[in-house]
Motif scaffolding. Structure first.
Motif, mmCIF file in Angstrom:
data_model
loop_
_atom_site.group_PDB
_atom_site.id
_atom_site.type_symbol
_atom_site.label_atom_id
_atom_site.label_comp_id
_atom_site.label_asym_id
_atom_site.label_seq_id
_atom_site.Cartn_x
_atom_site.Cartn_y
_atom_site.Cartn_z
ATOM 1 N N THR A 55 0.836 -1.197 0.000
ATOM 2 C CA THR A 55 0.000 0.000 0.000
ATOM 3 C C THR A 55 0.871 1.247 0.000
ATOM 4 N N ASP A 56 0.392 2.280 -0.664
ATOM 5 C CA ASP A 56 1.123 3.545 -0.762
ATOM 6 C C ASP A 56 0.164 4.715 -0.625
ATOM 7 N N LEU A 57 0.682 5.798 -0.066
ATOM 8 C CA LEU A 57 -0.042 7.061 -0.013
ATOM 9 C C LEU A 57 0.569 8.049 -0.991
ATOM 10 N N LEU A 58 -0.288 8.808 -1.671
ATOM 11 C CA LEU A 58 0.145 9.954 -2.461
ATOM 12 C C LEU A 58 -0.571 11.171 -1.894
ATOM 13 N N VAL A 59 0.200 12.111 -1.390
ATOM 14 C CA VAL A 59 -0.356 13.269 -0.688
ATOM 15 C C VAL A 59 -0.019 14.540 -1.454
ATOM 16 N N GLU A 60 -1.018 15.352 -1.692
ATOM 17 C CA GLU A 60 -0.803 16.610 -2.416
ATOM 18 C C GLU A 60 0.213 17.487 -1.685
ATOM 19 N N GLN A 61 1.117 18.082 -2.449
ATOM 20 C CA GLN A 61 2.207 18.931 -1.977
ATOM 21 C C GLN A 61 3.318 18.164 -1.255
ATOM 22 N N VAL A 62 3.173 16.840 -1.157
ATOM 23 C CA VAL A 62 4.266 15.997 -0.671
ATOM 24 C C VAL A 62 4.786 15.137 -1.824
ATOM 25 N N HIS A 63 3.850 14.448 -2.506
ATOM 26 C CA HIS A 63 4.226 13.571 -3.607
ATOM 27 C C HIS A 63 3.866 14.140 -4.977
ATOM 28 N N PHE A 64 2.978 15.102 -5.025
ATOM 29 C CA PHE A 64 2.586 15.648 -6.325
ATOM 30 C C PHE A 64 2.070 17.073 -6.147
ATOM 31 N N ASP A 65 2.054 17.795 -7.267
ATOM 32 C CA ASP A 65 1.564 19.169 -7.318
ATOM 33 C C ASP A 65 0.583 19.243 -8.482
ATOM 34 N N LEU A 66 -0.658 19.569 -8.207
ATOM 35 C CA LEU A 66 -1.679 19.578 -9.255
ATOM 36 C C LEU A 66 -1.449 20.672 -10.294
ATOM 37 N N LEU A 67 -0.554 21.620 -10.007
ATOM 38 C CA LEU A 67 -0.215 22.631 -11.003
ATOM 39 C C LEU A 67 0.625 22.048 -12.136
ATOM 40 N N THR A 68 1.363 20.995 -11.839
ATOM 41 C CA THR A 68 2.239 20.403 -12.852
ATOM 42 C C THR A 68 1.878 18.949 -13.171
ATOM 43 N N THR A 69 0.860 18.416 -12.506
ATOM 44 C CA THR A 69 0.499 17.011 -12.708
ATOM 45 C C THR A 69 -0.961 16.890 -13.130
ATOM 46 N N PRO A 70 -1.235 16.534 -14.384
ATOM 47 C CA PRO A 70 -2.621 16.324 -14.801
ATOM 48 C C PRO A 70 -3.262 15.192 -13.993
ATOM 49 N N ALA A 71 -4.548 15.340 -13.687
ATOM 50 C CA ALA A 71 -5.241 14.363 -12.843
ATOM 51 C C ALA A 71 -5.180 12.951 -13.430
ATOM 52 N N LYS A 72 -5.307 12.829 -14.749
ATOM 53 C CA LYS A 72 -5.279 11.497 -15.366
ATOM 54 C C LYS A 72 -3.902 10.855 -15.203
ATOM 55 N N HIS A 73 -2.836 11.647 -15.357
ATOM 56 C CA HIS A 73 -1.489 11.146 -15.144
ATOM 57 C C HIS A 73 -1.297 10.699 -13.694
ATOM 58 N N LEU A 74 -1.844 11.500 -12.775
ATOM 59 C CA LEU A 74 -1.714 11.182 -11.350
ATOM 60 C C LEU A 74 -2.398 9.857 -11.027
ATOM 61 N N GLY A 75 -3.574 9.637 -11.608
ATOM 62 C CA GLY A 75 -4.276 8.383 -11.373
ATOM 63 C C GLY A 75 -3.486 7.196 -11.882
ATOM 64 N N SER A 76 -2.912 7.345 -13.069
ATOM 65 C CA SER A 76 -2.087 6.273 -13.625
ATOM 66 C C SER A 76 -0.885 5.997 -12.741
ATOM 67 N N LYS A 77 -0.231 7.055 -12.271
ATOM 68 C CA LYS A 77 0.954 6.888 -11.432
ATOM 69 C C LYS A 77 0.605 6.214 -10.108
ATOM 70 N N ALA A 78 -0.559 6.551 -9.564
ATOM 71 C CA ALA A 78 -0.972 5.959 -8.285
ATOM 72 C C ALA A 78 -1.063 4.445 -8.383
ATOM 73 N N ILE A 79 -1.546 3.941 -9.516
ATOM 74 C CA ILE A 79 -1.610 2.494 -9.723
ATOM 75 C C ILE A 79 -0.222 1.925 -10.004
ATOM 76 N N SER A 80 0.545 2.618 -10.836
ATOM 77 C CA SER A 80 1.842 2.099 -11.273
ATOM 78 C C SER A 80 2.836 1.949 -10.125
ATOM 79 N N VAL A 81 2.873 2.917 -9.210
ATOM 80 C CA VAL A 81 3.878 2.838 -8.143
ATOM 81 C C VAL A 81 3.570 1.680 -7.194
ATOM 82 N N ASN A 82 2.292 1.348 -7.059
ATOM 83 C CA ASN A 82 1.933 0.192 -6.231
ATOM 84 C C ASN A 82 2.168 -1.110 -6.968
ATOM 85 N N ALA A 83 1.876 -1.129 -8.260
ATOM 86 C CA ALA A 83 2.164 -2.318 -9.058
ATOM 87 C C ALA A 83 3.661 -2.599 -9.056
#
Length: 354
Positions: A55-83
């Motif tokens: 299990t992994d946590l992704l926390v805004e302003q710790v692991h990602f910044d929505l100003l530079t990370t599109p939501a769809k990319h973030l969703g993909s990354k959330a699955i990939s880092v756990n896989a």
């Protein structure tokens, strides 16, 4: 286009939208008895396989910044880092449970894009998104993903099996994610400067980012190396130890060495540094090798293997031999191109609390 806040949709309305988006991922899991809709997801695995989970946590302003990370990319990354964590056990990912805490002002459409990214990545890996939870957040977006996987008992790889004389191998290239982050951070600073000066932000003021695509993609859309795990299974090869590179080559190899009570000696000229990272490092007057060793978030697989077993996979050009396991008292060292040895434990890696 008018956007609707999650506070208007409500929790159960949001869950129904999420359920419809992730439904296609269930097609890869015929053994799933029950998915979203009850208190638990239910599946019936084979009794011949070991089950693994991470299990992994992704926390805004710790692991990602929505100003530079599109939501769809973030969703993909959330699955990939756990896989990637499942792949680091030489296992095949199978199911995911996804929980999110969302600010009430966040548009529903952004949450849907987040889950479309998750659905896309899940289908890529053959993962069924079987359930999860939703909540309100007062401090930004929080994503929690748990992935379970399976592996035949004789194929599982832990961190603690490296032996003196084993070869150290790594997949792909390193340093790309750190380089991509540097470019995105630079663009964000320019954006914020324009906003502070009440100027219109114009992407034409930026250097063309097309030449940096490889590094930016490696940061925003990392891929778990399931292809390598399947290759190892096909060749009936089990690494003596394995880990995925999330915190940096030096730090993650240190985890293997500590768990296995061994040392290691890496060769600088054998470390596969991402070519775009070298380009960016030259432009920013930084060190691409430093990013490869300490940058983290490359999500390549780092593993050790006996010299005899390595013969079975030597034809795979995507797997580089970068060093050898040594006695514990030798330490964790890097020999540079001039023959000078550097203590890798003196170099930083990623730390959530620093």
């Amino acid at each position: 286009m008018a956007y609707k806040a999650t506070s208007e949709t409500g929790e159960f309305g949001l869950i129904e939208r999420i359920k419809s988006i992730v439904q296609p991922t269930l097609e890869s899991a015929p053994e799933l008895v029950l998915g979203i809709g009850d208190d638990c997801a239910v599946w019936q695995p084979s009794t011949e396989l070991l089950q693994v989970s991470s299990t992994d946590l992704l926390v805004e302003q710790v692991h990602f910044d929505l100003l530079t990370t599109p939501a769809k990319h973030l969703g993909s990354k959330a699955i990939s880092v756990n896989a990637s964590d499942i792949c680091a056990m030489n296992a095949i990912p199978r199911y995911a449970l996804v929980s999110i805490a969302v600010p009430p002002s966040m548009p529903v459409e952004m949450v849907e894009e987040l889950y479309r990214g998750m659905e896309s990545a899940a289908r890529e890996y053959g993962i069924a998104i079987a359930g999860g939870d939703t909540s309100r957040s007062r401090s930004g977006l929080v994503i929690s993903v748990t992935v379970t996987g399976e592996v035949p008992e004789k194929m599982i790889a832990y961190r603690n099996g490296a032996k003196e004389g084993d070869i150290v191998c790594v997949t792909g290239t390193l340093g790309g994610s750190a380089a991509g982050l540097r470019v995105l951070t630079r663009e964000k600073l320019i954006m914020m400067e324009h906003i502070e000066n009440n100027e219109t932000y114009n992407r034409n003021l930026m250097a063309d980012l097309q030449e940096y695509t490889g590094a930016i993609q490696q940061h925003l859309l990392p891929l778990a190396r399931l292809d390598t795990v399947r290759f190892l299974h096909e060749r009936q090869v089990t690494p003596s130890s394995m880990i995925d590179i999330s915190d940096g080559l030096g730090q993650d190899l240190g985890h293997i060495c500590n768990a296995s009570a061994v040392g290691a000696l890496l060769q600088e000229n054998r470390i596969p540094v991402n070519s775009t990272a070298r380009l960016i490092a030259d432009e920013l007057q930084d060190d691409a090798l430093g990013w490869a060793i300490s940058g983290g978030e490359d999500y390549q697989l780092l593993f050790t293997i006996s010299k005899e077993e390595h013969k079975k996979i030597a034809d795979n050009r995507d797997i580089a031999v970068i060093g050898e396991i040594t006695p514990k008292e030798s330490g964790l060292l890097l020999k540079d191109i001039y023959g000078i040895t550097i203590d890798l434990t003196s170099l930083p890696g990623f730390d959530h609390f620093k």
